[in-house]
Design a protein around this motif. Structure first.
Motif, PDB file in Angstrom:
ATOM      1  N   ILE A 168     -24.038  39.874  -2.681  1.00  7.97           N
ATOM      2  CA  ILE A 168     -24.166  41.188  -3.219  1.00  7.97           C
ATOM      3  C   ILE A 168     -22.934  41.882  -3.588  1.00  7.97           C
ATOM      4  CG2 ILE A 168     -24.972  43.507  -2.557  1.00  7.97           C
ATOM      5  CD1 ILE A 168     -27.127  42.190  -0.892  1.00  7.97           C
ATOM      6  N   ALA A 169     -21.748  41.792  -2.667  1.00 11.94           N
ATOM      7  CA  ALA A 169     -20.635  42.466  -3.139  1.00 11.94           C
ATOM      8  C   ALA A 169     -19.870  41.971  -4.332  1.00 11.94           C
ATOM      9  CB  ALA A 169     -19.478  42.296  -1.799  1.00 11.94           C
ATOM     10  N   VAL A 170     -19.858  40.505  -4.533  1.00 13.48           N
ATOM     11  CA  VAL A 170     -19.329  40.029  -5.902  1.00 13.48           C
ATOM     12  C   VAL A 170     -20.264  40.368  -6.831  1.00 13.48           C
ATOM     13  CG1 VAL A 170     -19.196  38.057  -6.997  1.00 13.48           C
ATOM     14  CG2 VAL A 170     -18.727  37.941  -4.698  1.00 13.48           C
ATOM     15  N   GLN A 171     -21.527  40.566  -6.726  1.00 14.14           N
ATOM     16  CA  GLN A 171     -22.290  41.155  -7.927  1.00 14.14           C
ATOM     17  C   GLN A 171     -21.881  42.479  -8.118  1.00 14.14           C
ATOM     18  OE1 GLN A 171     -24.354  39.644  -9.606  1.00 14.14           O
ATOM     19  NE2 GLN A 171     -25.845  40.943 -10.449  1.00 14.14           N
ATOM     20  N   TYR A 172     -21.991  43.211  -6.977  1.00  9.90           N
ATOM     21  CA  TYR A 172     -21.442  44.856  -7.215  1.00  9.90           C
ATOM     22  C   TYR A 172     -20.212  44.790  -8.149  1.00  9.90           C
ATOM     23  CZ  TYR A 172     -19.963  49.593  -6.026  1.00  9.90           C
ATOM     24  OH  TYR A 172     -19.979  50.836  -6.112  1.00  9.90           O
ATOM     25  N   ASN A 173     -19.074  44.233  -7.466  1.00  9.51           N
ATOM     26  CA  ASN A 173     -17.626  43.893  -8.379  1.00  9.51           C
ATOM     27  C   ASN A 173     -17.839  43.763  -9.611  1.00  9.51           C
ATOM     28  OD1 ASN A 173     -16.144  44.696  -5.965  1.00  9.51           O
ATOM     29  ND2 ASN A 173     -15.847  42.459  -5.715  1.00  9.51           N
ATOM     30  N   THR A 174     -18.846  42.581 -10.097  1.00  4.90           N
ATOM     31  CA  THR A 174     -18.842  42.153 -11.338  1.00  4.90           C
ATOM     32  C   THR A 174     -19.453  43.432 -11.938  1.00  4.90           C
ATOM     33  OG1 THR A 174     -19.178  40.080 -10.663  1.00  4.90           O
ATOM     34  CG2 THR A 174     -19.597  40.166 -12.838  1.00  4.90           C
ATOM     35  N   VAL A 175     -20.557  44.026 -11.743  1.00  6.99           N
ATOM     36  CA  VAL A 175     -21.312  45.130 -12.305  1.00  6.99           C
ATOM     37  C   VAL A 175     -20.452  46.309 -12.457  1.00  6.99           C
ATOM     38  CG1 VAL A 175     -23.327  46.400 -12.555  1.00  6.99           C
ATOM     39  CG2 VAL A 175     -23.472  44.062 -11.608  1.00  6.99           C
ATOM     40  N   GLN A 176     -19.711  46.605 -11.680  1.00  9.22           N
ATOM     41  CA  GLN A 176     -19.049  47.931 -11.552  1.00  9.22           C
ATOM     42  C   GLN A 176     -17.488  47.776 -12.223  1.00  9.22           C
ATOM     43  OE1 GLN A 176     -19.818  51.028 -10.315  1.00  9.22           O
ATOM     44  NE2 GLN A 176     -21.980  49.941 -10.436  1.00  9.22           N
ATOM     45  N   LYS A 177     -17.268  46.558 -12.754  1.00 10.74           N
ATOM     46  CA  LYS A 177     -15.949  46.576 -13.157  1.00 10.74           C
ATOM     47  C   LYS A 177     -15.536  47.474 -14.273  1.00 10.74           C
ATOM     48  CE  LYS A 177     -16.904  42.604 -16.288  1.00 10.74           C
ATOM     49  NZ  LYS A 177     -17.361  41.216 -16.115  1.00 10.74           N
ATOM     50  N   TYR A 216     -22.348  34.366 -15.905  1.00  8.08           N
ATOM     51  CA  TYR A 216     -22.990  34.033 -14.940  1.00  8.08           C
ATOM     52  C   TYR A 216     -23.753  35.122 -14.218  1.00  8.08           C
ATOM     53  CZ  TYR A 216     -20.178  30.010 -16.290  1.00  8.08           C
ATOM     54  OH  TYR A 216     -19.635  28.650 -16.813  1.00  8.08           O
ATOM     55  N   GLU A 217     -23.538  36.150 -14.370  1.00  3.94           N
ATOM     56  CA  GLU A 217     -23.956  37.300 -13.631  1.00  3.94           C
ATOM     57  C   GLU A 217     -25.562  37.164 -13.496  1.00  3.94           C
ATOM     58  OE1 GLU A 217     -23.868  41.782 -15.056  1.00  3.94           O
ATOM     59  OE2 GLU A 217     -21.929  40.906 -15.482  1.00  3.94           O
ATOM     60  N   ASN A 218     -26.290  36.450 -14.345  1.00  2.00           N
ATOM     61  CA  ASN A 218     -27.901  36.597 -14.228  1.00  2.00           C
ATOM     62  C   ASN A 218     -28.015  35.652 -13.000  1.00  2.00           C
ATOM     63  OD1 ASN A 218     -29.084  38.042 -16.123  1.00  2.00           O
ATOM     64  ND2 ASN A 218     -29.099  36.501 -17.526  1.00  2.00           N
ATOM     65  N   TYR A 219     -27.307  34.484 -12.962  1.00  5.60           N
ATOM     66  CA  TYR A 219     -27.371  33.521 -12.129  1.00  5.60           C
ATOM     67  C   TYR A 219     -27.185  34.077 -10.483  1.00  5.60           C
ATOM     68  CZ  TYR A 219     -27.082  30.172 -15.800  1.00  5.60           C
ATOM     69  OH  TYR A 219     -27.312  29.603 -16.972  1.00  5.60           O
ATOM     70  N   LEU A 220     -26.203  34.821 -10.389  1.00  4.51           N
ATOM     71  CA  LEU A 220     -25.794  35.549  -9.310  1.00  4.51           C
ATOM     72  C   LEU A 220     -26.905  36.571  -8.824  1.00  4.51           C
ATOM     73  CD1 LEU A 220     -23.827  35.557  -6.874  1.00  4.51           C
ATOM     74  CD2 LEU A 220     -22.772  37.306  -7.968  1.00  4.51           C
ATOM     75  N   SER A 221     -27.292  37.456  -9.756  1.00 10.04           N
ATOM     76  CA  SER A 221     -28.155  38.221  -9.339  1.00 10.04           C
ATOM     77  C   SER A 221     -29.548  37.719  -8.993  1.00 10.04           C
ATOM     78  CB  SER A 221     -28.682  39.098 -10.346  1.00 10.04           C
ATOM     79  OG  SER A 221     -29.120  38.522 -11.475  1.00 10.04           O
ATOM     80  N   ILE A 222     -29.927  36.381  -9.686  1.00  6.77           N
ATOM     81  CA  ILE A 222     -31.277  35.906  -9.168  1.00  6.77           C
ATOM     82  C   ILE A 222     -30.905  35.145  -7.740  1.00  6.77           C
ATOM     83  CG2 ILE A 222     -31.054  33.485 -10.050  1.00  6.77           C
ATOM     84  CD1 ILE A 222     -33.495  34.176 -11.771  1.00  6.77           C
ATOM     85  N   ALA A 223     -29.799  34.759  -7.665  1.00  5.63           N
ATOM     86  CA  ALA A 223     -29.451  33.862  -6.230  1.00  5.63           C
ATOM     87  C   ALA A 223     -29.609  34.996  -5.207  1.00  5.63           C
ATOM     88  CB  ALA A 223     -28.011  33.420  -6.500  1.00  5.63           C
ATOM     89  N   VAL A 224     -29.071  36.287  -5.487  1.00  2.55           N
ATOM     90  CA  VAL A 224     -29.130  37.229  -4.512  1.00  2.55           C
ATOM     91  C   VAL A 224     -30.485  37.663  -4.019  1.00  2.55           C
ATOM     92  CG1 VAL A 224     -28.778  39.726  -4.043  1.00  2.55           C
ATOM     93  CG2 VAL A 224     -27.032  38.123  -5.003  1.00  2.55           C
ATOM     94  N   LEU A 225     -31.564  37.555  -5.085  1.00  2.00           N
ATOM     95  CA  LEU A 225     -32.846  37.928  -4.979  1.00  2.00           C
ATOM     96  C   LEU A 225     -33.592  36.724  -4.007  1.00  2.00           C
ATOM     97  CD1 LEU A 225     -34.572  40.407  -5.878  1.00  2.00           C
ATOM     98  CD2 LEU A 225     -35.454  38.597  -7.693  1.00  2.00           C
ATOM     99  N   ALA A 226     -33.074  35.577  -4.491  1.00  2.17           N
ATOM    100  CA  ALA A 226     -33.609  34.419  -3.625  1.00  2.17           C
ATOM    101  C   ALA A 226     -33.307  34.475  -2.377  1.00  2.17           C
ATOM    102  CB  ALA A 226     -33.187  33.040  -4.490  1.00  2.17           C
ATOM    103  N   ALA A 227     -31.970  34.745  -2.120  1.00  2.00           N
ATOM    104  CA  ALA A 227     -31.337  34.971  -0.524  1.00  2.00           C
ATOM    105  C   ALA A 227     -32.274  35.783   0.015  1.00  2.00           C
ATOM    106  CB  ALA A 227     -29.959  35.111  -0.874  1.00  2.00           C
ATOM    107  N   LEU A 228     -32.346  37.192  -0.657  1.00  2.00           N
ATOM    108  CA  LEU A 228     -32.900  38.226   0.170  1.00  2.00           C
ATOM    109  C   LEU A 228     -34.409  37.914   0.670  1.00  2.00           C
ATOM    110  CD1 LEU A 228     -32.038  41.521  -1.777  1.00  2.00           C
ATOM    111  CD2 LEU A 228     -31.356  40.765   0.562  1.00  2.00           C
TER     112      LEU A 228
END
Lengths: 239, 118
Positions: free
Chosen positions: A20-29, B26-38
């Motif tokens: 989540i933190a990495v995703q946040y970093n990426t989106v907020q950059k 790769y942003e899409n992949y990570l977001s979907i991975a986060v969802l799967a993890a949750l």
């Protein structure tokens, strides 16, 4: 058993948190947003275009030189080298330059003389300002009171006297010669100097700047002192 | 009880402090991975509360779901079909269901405890 479950949950949550933190970093950059308006962009485009055309003309020059070398290689490489050397000497200011240009005369102002004020030497600041104005409009070869300006010419105050190339500039009146590459450039420079406020700055110092008409043939004297070179060295052969 | 929370905080701070950024491709992949993890996480909590929790199912489900979701998204990109939407939909629905079940169980437990006290 329960302890094991907690450990597993902890590990999984650690991974989730990290993702989540990495995703946040990426989106907020912080995206560097382009906030220029169309005129700002046009300005940059025009600067880039100018650079482009300058580079193109440089390339053409270099290509010309290469062609010259290739043509002369069988005949006399020495001649081509000499030509290049002459070109470089001319650029460096070591030769007299005859060509289009104009002459400036700096004199004490009539008002100052009428009031009996003493004629003082021109200040280095004013001289530098004038040179900057001239350089802005392609005044390539400049001499002040017979002293040629080159890339390293110092203009400064030595013991209360204004010097160029460490030689004292005469108290006004004296002449300045400016050589340009083409007569159009000379014309442009003339018009620019006429319209600029530099003459007013001279007047404040009780001097008048008289701008002569553009001439087709004007000789700017050569730089006659040795050029000191403290930092450049010859490369060894083969480099 | 606090150990998992500590893990979450540790993970988030680790991610924020290292300041890692992934390419936006790769942003899409990570977001979907986060969802799967949750999704797996809440599934695990529900299973734990229902006393049907199994280590192997939980851990394998976590990694398998993430891999599957990312693989589906990857396939979708190459086929030109937005397959990741399928994953988002599936995980999203399951997430809500799991949370609803968890809420019910907790409510039941709470009211039971209340009943015993008074």
């Amino acid at each position: 058993m329960r302890q094991g479950v907690y450990v597993r949950f902890t590990i999984i949550l650690l991974i989730v948190g990290f993702m989540i933190a990495v995703q946040y970093n990426t989106v907020q950059k912080p995206e560097s947003r382009d906030t220029r308006d169309i005129w700002g962009i046009r300005q940059e485009l025009s600067t880039e275009k100018q650079l482009h055309s300058e580079l193109l003309s440089d390339i053409r020059d270099v290509n010309d030189t290469i062609t010259k070398y290739e043509n002369l290689q069988s005949e006399s490489p020495a001649q081509a080298l000499n030509e290049t050397l002459d070109n470089l000497r001319k650029k460096a200011g070591l030769t007299d330059v005859t060509g289009p240009g104009l002459e400036l005369v700096i004199e004490p102002s009539l008002e100052g003389m009428a009031l009996g004020q003493q004629v003082t030497a021109i200040s280095p600041d004013l001289l530098v300002r004038l040179l900057n104005e001239i350089n802005r409009f392609n005044g390539r070869y400049i001499s002040i009171d017979g002293k040629r300006i080159i890339h390293s010419s110092p203009i400064r105050d030595i013991n209360g006297q204004t010097t160029v190339n460490s030689l004292i500039v005469n108290t006004p009146p004296f002449k300045m010669k400016i050589g340009t590459d083409t007569s159009e450039d000379a014309e442009k420079l003339y018009n620019h100097l006429k319209s600029s406020t530099i003459a007013d700055d001279f007047f404040i110092d009780n001097l008048t700047l008289t701008i002569g008409n553009p001439e087709n043939s004007l000789t700017v004297p050569a730089f006659d002192q040795p050029i000191e070179n403290n930092f450049l060295k010859n490369t060894s052969k083969g480099d | 009880m606090w150990l998992p929370l500590l893990g979450l905080i540790l993970g988030i701070s680790l991610g924020l402090l290292t300041d890692i950024q992934i390419p936006s491709v790769y942003e899409n992949y990570l977001s979907i991975a986060v969802l799967a993890a949750l999704d797996t996480l809440f599934g695990g909590i529900r299973a734990q509360l229902q006393n049907v929790y199994d280590d192997r199912v939980f851990v394998s489900g976590f990694f398998f779901n993430i891999a599957l979701a990312a693989g589906l998204a990857f396939l979708g990109v190459h086929l030109g079909v937005d397959l990741y939407l399928a994953a988002i939909f599936a995980f999203g629905v399951r997430l809500f269901q799991n949370i609803a079940v968890i809420r019910r169980i907790l409510l039941t437990k709470w009211s039971e405890r209340k009943g015993t006290i008074y």
